[in-house]
Design a protein around this motif. Structure first.
Motif, short mmCIF file in Angstrom:
data_model
loop_
_atom_site.label_atom_id
_atom_site.label_comp_id
_atom_site.label_asym_id
_atom_site.label_seq_id
_atom_site.Cartn_x
_atom_site.Cartn_y
_atom_site.Cartn_z
N ARG A 152 -7.08 -9.09 2.51
CA ARG A 152 -6.60 -9.48 3.83
C ARG A 152 -5.36 -8.68 4.21
N VAL A 153 -5.30 -8.31 5.49
CA VAL A 153 -4.11 -7.69 6.06
C VAL A 153 -3.56 -8.66 7.10
N THR A 154 -2.28 -9.02 6.95
CA THR A 154 -1.68 -9.99 7.85
C THR A 154 -0.41 -9.40 8.46
N ILE A 170 -2.42 0.31 14.42
CA ILE A 170 -1.60 0.13 13.22
C ILE A 170 -2.31 -0.79 12.23
N ALA A 171 -2.88 -1.87 12.74
CA ALA A 171 -3.58 -2.82 11.88
C ALA A 171 -4.75 -2.15 11.16
N GLN A 172 -5.46 -1.27 11.89
CA GLN A 172 -6.59 -0.57 11.28
C GLN A 172 -6.11 0.39 10.19
N VAL A 173 -5.00 1.08 10.45
CA VAL A 173 -4.44 1.99 9.44
C VAL A 173 -4.05 1.20 8.19
N THR A 198 0.82 -1.22 0.00
CA THR A 198 0.00 0.00 0.00
C THR A 198 0.85 1.26 0.00
N GLY A 199 2.14 1.13 0.21
CA GLY A 199 3.01 2.29 0.22
C GLY A 199 3.52 2.68 -1.15
N ARG A 200 3.18 1.90 -2.19
CA ARG A 200 3.68 2.19 -3.54
C ARG A 200 2.52 2.13 -4.53
N PRO A 201 2.55 2.95 -5.57
CA PRO A 201 1.53 2.83 -6.62
C PRO A 201 1.70 1.49 -7.33
N CYS A 202 0.61 0.80 -7.60
CA CYS A 202 0.73 -0.50 -8.26
C CYS A 202 -0.48 -0.77 -9.15
N ASP A 203 -0.86 0.23 -9.94
CA ASP A 203 -2.01 0.06 -10.83
C ASP A 203 -1.80 -1.07 -11.83
N LEU A 243 -5.29 -0.48 2.54
CA LEU A 243 -5.57 -1.51 1.54
C LEU A 243 -6.95 -1.29 0.93
N ASP A 244 -7.94 -1.02 1.75
CA ASP A 244 -9.30 -0.79 1.23
C ASP A 244 -9.33 0.41 0.28
#
Length: 291
Positions: free
Chosen positions: A235-237, A208-211, A160-165, A216-217
């Motif tokens: 999913r966030v793991t 942190i998990a919520q952020v 989520t920290g990088r653009p990945c279209d 991701l959403d």
């Protein structure tokens, strides 16, 4: 882009599996399949050229027999074939220019779980910007599997920290064509020392998990809207990304990872996560180049 699927064929079991995997992918995309064989036939200066014509003939036979076998199983498939006299990695990169995908076989390490990417496969991944798929000779990839691999989900690793279209476009497109679930996985690490308990704070880590989940959403929302029919499992793991992806992809039909495009000739051209997945995934792996 000319839409065609290009497959590197060298006669190995793995490359034959790649050809059958590529054929099924071409049918999914209603695209032509192009088989390519490349090797150096011209001897060095001062070395007799005996055998070069025999090798060319062997290459033509290999491509013809592979084409016949694929057409026997997939009569509607449009197939072309081409052989090159030259460095395999360079020839494959040339053949893949403008194609929608390049598919290569990848040899397993006996009973060990992993890929062995030779210099050709790694050089191709480094040098092309088209999606490259590495296929092992597993049961799902072999000719008799038919469309069994389509029943399995698609797994994509998301940062989520990088653009990945480009990565998400490929992943959603594959899941849509296959009619399967797309598992989008984002992993994050606990703060330093949290694993030992000395710095573990449940409230902080829940925040942190919520952020991470919100990030991701937010990244997936436009793609959800674009592909409403795709069954998305986001999913966030917590834990090393490569380990989480390998576990999630153990039963997948395709694992998708990204690599950043590097314009410089200095430094590595593939990140540690993609490197680990390529060497240890039992499922086919698609490597998507992106900025």
């Amino acid at each position: 882009m000319n839409r065609r699927i290009v497959v590197g064929l060298d006669g190995s079991t793995e490359s034959v599996a790649a050809a059958h995997w590529g054929a099924r992918e071409a049918l999914l995309r209603n695209a032509p399949l192009h088989l390519v064989h490349a090797e150096i036939w011209s001897p060095p200066l001062g070395v007799p050229s005996a055998g070069s014509e025999e090798r060319r003939q062997a290459a033509r036979t290999l491509l013809r027999e592979a084409s016949d076998e694929l057409l026997d199983k997939h009569p509607r498939l449009e197939i072309s074939a081409e052989s090159f006299d030259g460095q395999p990695a360079r020839s494959l990169a040339h053949a893949a220019a403008g194609a929608s995908m390049l598919v290569l076989g990848s040899r397993g390490l006996g009973t060990l779980r992993g890929f062995v990417l030779g210099s050709v496969g790694m050089a191709v991944i480094h040098s092309v910007e088209q999606p490259v798929v590495l296929v092992r000779a597993t049961e799902d990839a072999l000719p008799h599997a038919q469309g069994r691999h389509l029943d399995r989900g698609v797994v994509v690793g998301v940062d989520t920290g990088r653009p990945c279209d480009a990565l998400l476009s490929f992943a959603f497109g594959e899941a849509s064509r296959r009619g399967c679930t797309l598992h989008a996985l984002h992993s994050w690490m606990l703060p330093p020392l949290a694993g030992s308990g000395s710095a573990y704070n449940p409230e902080v880590n829940a925040q942190i998990a919520q952020v991470e989940r919100t990030g991701l959403d937010d990244m997936l929302r436009p793609w959800r809207d674009m592909y409403p029919a795709v069954d998305l499992d986001a999913r966030v793991t917590v834990g090393p990304s490569s380990e989480q992806l390998l576990e999630a992809g153990s039963e997948a039909g395709l694992v998708i990872v990204g690599r950043r495009i590097r314009r410089s000739s200095v430094g590595t051209h593939i990140g540690p996560i993609a490197h680990a997945i390529l060497h240890h995934s039992t499922a086919p792996v698609a490597v998507i180049a992106h900025e």
